[in-house]
Design an enzyme around this catalytic site. Structure first.
Site, PDB file in Angstrom:
ATOM      1  N   GLU A  45       0.814  -1.226   0.000  1.00 40.38           N
ATOM      2  CA  GLU A  45       0.000   0.000   0.000  1.00 40.38           C
ATOM      3  C   GLU A  45       0.843   1.271   0.000  1.00 40.38           C
ATOM      4  OE1 GLU A  45      -0.514  -2.617   1.956  1.00 40.38           O
ATOM      5  OE2 GLU A  45      -2.618  -3.210   1.856  1.00 40.38           O
ATOM      6  N   PHE A  51     -10.898  -7.176  14.239  1.00 37.30           N
ATOM      7  CA  PHE A  51      -9.857  -7.648  13.326  1.00 37.30           C
ATOM      8  C   PHE A  51      -9.594  -6.587  12.256  1.00 37.30           C
ATOM      9  CE2 PHE A  51      -8.730 -10.010   9.380  1.00 37.30           C
ATOM     10  CZ  PHE A  51      -7.477 -10.409   9.795  1.00 37.30           C
ATOM     11  N   GLN A  52      -8.343  -6.282  12.063  1.00 39.74           N
ATOM     12  CA  GLN A  52      -7.899  -5.268  11.091  1.00 39.74           C
ATOM     13  C   GLN A  52      -8.517  -3.893  11.363  1.00 39.74           C
ATOM     14  OE1 GLN A  52      -8.165  -6.982   7.074  1.00 39.74           O
ATOM     15  NE2 GLN A  52      -6.064  -7.745   7.343  1.00 39.74           N
ATOM     16  N   LYS A  81     -17.231  -0.551   6.670  1.00 43.19           N
ATOM     17  CA  LYS A  81     -17.693  -1.523   5.681  1.00 43.19           C
ATOM     18  C   LYS A  81     -19.217  -1.514   5.521  1.00 43.19           C
ATOM     19  CE  LYS A  81     -17.282  -6.223   4.093  1.00 43.19           C
ATOM     20  NZ  LYS A  81     -16.751  -7.561   4.259  1.00 43.19           N
ATOM     21  N   MET A 108      24.366   8.447   0.956  1.00 39.79           N
ATOM     22  CA  MET A 108      24.315   9.771   1.559  1.00 39.79           C
ATOM     23  C   MET A 108      24.664   9.703   3.051  1.00 39.79           C
ATOM     24  SD  MET A 108      24.034  12.909   1.003  1.00 39.79           S
ATOM     25  CE  MET A 108      23.073  13.511  -0.391  1.00 39.79           C
TER      26      MET A 108
END
Lengths: 561, 162
Positions: A49, A111-112, A161, A475
Site C-alpha cells: 500500500e 480484526f484489522q 464496511k 548519503m
C-alpha cells in the site's frame, strides 16, 4: 435512484473525472472493489500500500490531476502513512480511501481495525471518518475539493464496511461548500506594486522559485517574469523544471547541495523574490545568515508558510500563477531601462562564480554516478520524466539532469522518503503512457519498494530504473565520512540482490554496466526496450555529492571537494 | 525573544475529532497550551474553543495562522486585548477548621465567592473572575490548606460595539 455506498463512491469518483485508482483490496473494501470492477475506472494493483500512495503521488505530479488510492482497513491503512506523509510534505493532491471495520465494531479492537483518522491527522490536509451513508457523497466531494485547491495535499476518507453495502436514494452533490475553507488566490495589489518598486531599486535582484510554481501551473508566467526582468533564478529541489535548466539566467539548485553560484548569489543579492517556496532547512542552512543583505519578497498560497522560518519584507498571500501574471502586467507598465547594462555587473559576478566552482567530477576508470546521469540526460534529450529515490541518487539527478519542463522531476522532497521512486515512476507512466519515465535509484533505496516491479510488469508499464550501485547507503555514508571520521556504521549494503536477476525474476529486463565504456550502450539498450528495465551501474563506492553545506551552517560555507 | 501570553477564541465545527485536531496541532508543532476551554455554542453545530498560550511574537503569529488553516476552524480571533471580556471559574475545596472558618468567610465575602458545599472539615467554594483574581484568592487560602481545586481555564467573549 437507490444506490449502495460503494456505487455512490463510484458515481462520485466518475464525477470527479477519476480514471485510475492505485490500490490493494482487503476484507473491509470488498464491496467497493465489487462496485469498482463494474466501472471503466482502471485499477492498478500494487504490491504494497505504500507503493499505492507513492504511485498516486507520481500520477498526480505527472498529470496535474488528483491521485487516488484505495486500500483496506488496519494494515492496509497503516501502510499508506509514509506515502501520505510524503505527499503532505510536498503538497501533492492525493485522495486516500481506506476501508474501516463495520461501524458497530469501531472501538472494539476488531480484526484489522486501526484508528487511521487519528493516525493520519497530522500528515493529511484533512481527513474524515464517514459515519452516516447520507454524508458519503458530500465527504468524497469535499475530499477532492480540499486535495486540489489552495495549497494542495492528501486527504484521507475512512469508510466503515457497513456503509459500503447499505443503500440510499442518491443524488450527486454539485458544488462543495465549506464555510471555513476559503483559500486566498488573489494577491494584494499594493504588495505587488511594492515588489515592482523593489525590482526598480535593486542592484542585485534574484528569484527563488519552488514547488508551488509547478503546483500552480505557473511555469510559463515564471519564465516570462524572469526574462522580462532579467533576474537570475535559483530553485529549490521541488521547483526544478519550472524554469528551463538550460537558460542562461538559471543558477542551478539552491541549498545543501546547491550550486556554488546559486548559494553565493542568494547570500549576495539585495532582493530575493521567493515564489511558492517554504524555506526548508535544507534550503536555508543557518537562517540568520540566509539572504542577509536582501529584501525578501515571499509569495505563497499558504499564509502559514510566510514568516514561518524566515522574516520577510513583503509577504504576499496568493496563487503563484495569478501573482506572476499580475507582476508581468505591472512590469510591462514601467521602464526598467537597458537591462543588459543594468544587470551586467551582477550577472558577471555570477558568471565568475560559475567558472571558479562549477559542478564537476572526474570520470576515471570506475563509473562515476554523475556521468551516468549526464549520459541519461543526453540520451533522453532531457525529455524524460525523472523520478528519484532519496539520497545521493536524488541529488545527482537534481544536479546533472537539466530539467527544462515542469512536472518532469518527481521526487520526495520534504519527507525524503526512500522507496518513493519506483512506485512514483509507475504512477507517472500510467499518467503519461507515451513518455519515457526513468527512476534514478540507489542500491539501498530501490530495495525499499522493489516489489513494485511486479506491478510494472503486470500492467505493461515500461518504466526504466537506473541504479547507481555503490554498495552503500551513500548519503549517510557521506555524512559519516565527513562528520564521523569515516566510521561507516551500518551503511555498507554488504549483500544486495543481483539486480539483473531480480529484474528477470519479475519478468522484466535486467542490464548491467561495470565500466565507463559500457554506460552509454547499456543506457541506449535499456531505454529502447519497451518493457520495464533495471539498469544496474556499478559506480565509484565513495563518491560524494558536492557542493555540500554542513547541516546548520550558512549556505555559503560549502564543501567543494 | 520575549514570551507573550495570548488568548485565542475560535468557533469550530461541533464534530468528533475537532478538539483533537486543535490539541494535536499544538503538540505536533511544539506550541504551548496554558489552558483550553470548549463547549457547544447556542448553535448545536458549532462549538467555541478558547485557548491561552504563551510564545514569542513570530510563534504567536504561526499559532493563529495554523489554527486558521484547520478546515474545522470557522473563525479565530486573538482576544488578548481589552476588546474582550475574560473570565475563569474555579471550584476550591479548602480545609475549614473551626478557628479558620471566620477568616475564610471574610475572604469569600471580599472575593465575592459562593460557598456551595460545607462539611465538618471543609468548604467548597465557587469563584469567577480573571486568572489573577483566582490566583490571589488561592494565595490567601493556601495557609488554611487547599484540599482540591478545579479550574476551567480562561473563557473569552468579544464585547459588542457600543
Amino acid at each position: 435512484m437507490k444506490l449502495t455506498g460503494s456505487q455512490i463512491m463510484m458515481e462520485v469518483l466518475k464525477s470527479e473525472g477519476v480514471d485510475t485508482i492505485f490500490g490493494f483490496p482487503g476484507g473491509a473494501v470488498l464491496d467497493i472493489y465489487d462496485a469498482l470492477d463494474k466501472t471503466d475506472i482502471r485499477h492498478i494493483l500494487v504490491r504494497h500500500e505504500q507503493g499505492a500512495v507513492h504511485a498516486a503521488d507520481g500520477y498526480a505530479r505527472a498529470s496535474g490531476k488528483v491521485g487516488v488510492c484505495l486500500v483496506t482497513s488496519g494494515p492496509g491503512a497503516t501502510n499508506t502513512v509514509t506515502g501520505i506523509a510524503s505527499s503532505y510534505m510536498d503538497s501533492i493532491p492525493v485522495v486516500v480511501i481506506t476501508g474501516q471495520v463495520p461501524s458497530h465494531l469501531i472501538g472494539n479492537d476488531a480484526f484489522q481495525e486501526v484508528d487511521i483518522v487519528g493516525i493520519t491527522r497530522p500528515c493529511t490536509k484533512h481527513n474524515y471518518l464517514v459515519s452516516r451513508i447520507e454524508d458519503l457523497a458530500v465527504i468524497l466531494k469535499e475530499a477532492f475539493h480540499l486535495a486540489r485547491t489552495g495549497r494542495p495535499g492528501p486527504v484521507l476518507v475512512d469508510i466503515p464496511k457497513d456503509l459500503t453495502s447499505a443503500s440510499i436514494e442518491f443524488e450527486c452533490p454539485k458544488d462543495v461548500r465549506l464555510k471555513s475553507y476559503n483559500p486566498n488566490y488573489k494577491p494584494n495589489m499594493r504588495q505587488l506594486k511594492k515588489v515592482v518598486q523593489l525590482i526598480q531599486e535593486a542592484k542585485r535582484p534574484m528569484i527563488f522559485s519552488g514547488g508551488g510554481v509547478i503546483l500552480a501551473n505557473a511555469s510559463k508566467e515564471l519564465t516570462e517574469f524572469t526574462h522580462k526582468t532579467r533576474m537570475p533564478l535559483t530553485s529549490s529541489l521541488m521547483g526544478l523544471g519550472a524554469f528551463p535548466g538550460t537558460d542562461p539566467l538559471w543558477l542551478g539548485m539552491i541549498g545543501m547541495h546547491g550550486t556554488y553560484r546559486a548559494n553565493m548569489s542568494t547570500s549576495e543579492c539585495d532582493l530575493l523574490i521567493s515564489i511558492g517556496v517554504r524555506f526548508d532547512d535544507r534550503v536555508t542552512g543557518k537562517t540568520d545568515a540566509f539572504a542577509a543583505q536582501a529584501n525578501i519578497v515571499h509569495i505563497d498560497i499558504d499564509p502559514t508558510s510566510i514568516r514561518k522560518n524566515i522574516p520577510v519584507s513583503v509577504p504576499i498571500v496568493g496563487d503563484c500563477k495569478i501573482s506572476l501574471e499580475q507582476l508581468n502586467r505591472l512590469i510591462d507598465e514601467i521602464d526598467l531601462g537597458d537591462l543588459s547594462k543594468r544587470r551586467g555587473e551582477w550577472l558577471d559576478l555570477i558568471e565568475q562564480w560559475k567558472n571558479t566552482n562549477p559542478l564537476a567530477y572526474t570520470q576515471d576508470e570506475i563509473i562515476k554516478p554523475q556521468y551516468v546521469v549526464e549520459k541519461l540526460y543526453e540520451l533522453t534529450g532531457g525529455e524524460a520524466i525523472i523520478t528519484t529515490e532519496v539520497g545521493q541518487n536524488q541529488m545527482w539527478a537534481a544536479q546533472y539532469y537539466h530539467f527544462n519542463k515542469p512536472n518532469h522531476f518527481i521526487t520526495s522532497g520534504g519527507l525524503g522518503c526512500m522507496g518513493f521512486g519506483l512506485p512514483a515512476a509507475i504512477g507517472a507512466q500510467v499518467a503519461c503512457p507515451d513518455k519515457m519515465v526513468v527512476d534514478i535509484a540507489g542500491d539501498g533505496s530501490i530495495q525499499m519498494n522493489s516489489q513494485e516491479m511486479a506491478t510494472a510488469v503486470q500492467f505493461n508499464l515500461p518504466v526504466k530504473i537506473v541504479i547507481l550501485n555503490n554498495g552503500y547507503l551513500g548519503m549517510v555514508r557521506q555524512w559519516q565520512e565527513l562528520f564521523y571520521e569515516k566510521r561507516y556504521a551500518c551503511t555498507s549494503m554488504e549483500h544486495c540482490p543481483d539486480f539483473v536477476k531480480l529484474a528477470e525474476a519479475y519478468g522484466a529486463i535486467g542490464l548491467r554496466a561495470v565500466t565507463p565504456e559500457e554506460v552509454s550502450p547499456v543506457l541506449k539498450e535499456g531505454l529502447s526496450i519497451p518493457k520495464p528495465v533495471i539498469m544496474d551501474f556499478t559506480v565509484a563506492k565513495e563518491e560524494g555529492v558536492y557542493p555540500m553545506v554542513p547541516a546548520g551552517a550558512p549556505i555559503t560555507e560549502m564543501l567543494l571537494v | 525573544m520575549e514570551m507573550e501570553k495570548h488568548i485565542f477564541t475560535m468557533l469550530v465545527d461541533n464534530q468528533p475529532g475537532v478538539l483533537s485536531r486543535v490539541a494535536g496541532l499544538f503538540s505536533g508543532k511544539g506550541f504551548n497550551i496554558e489552558s483550553l476551554v470548549t463547549a457547544e455554542t447556542d448553535t448545536p453545530l458549532i462549538s467555541r474553543i478558547t485557548i491561552v498560550t504563551k510564545a514569542n511574537k513570530p510563534v504567536i503569529e504561526q499559532i493563529e495562522k495554523q489554527l486558521n488553516k484547520l478546515v474545522n476552524v470557522i473563525k479565530i480571533r486573538d482576544v488578548t486585548g481589552p476588546e474582550a471580556v475574560k473570565r475563569e471559574m474555579a471550584l476550591i475545596c479548602v480545609k475549614a477548621r473551626p478557628e479558620h472558618r471566620g477568616e475564610i468567610l471574610r475572604i469569600v465575602d471580599i472575593f465575592r465567592c459562593k460557598i456551595i458545599d460545607i462539611g465538618l472539615e471543609h468548604y467548597i467554594m465557587e469563584v469567577t473572575g480573571d486568572s489573577d483574581k483566582i490566583n490571589a484568592l488561592l494565595k490567601l487560602l493556601r495557609p488554611m490548606g487547599i484540599k482540591k481545586i478545579a479550574r476551567t481555564g480562561t473563557m473569552a467573549l468579544i464585547r459588542e460595539p457600543n
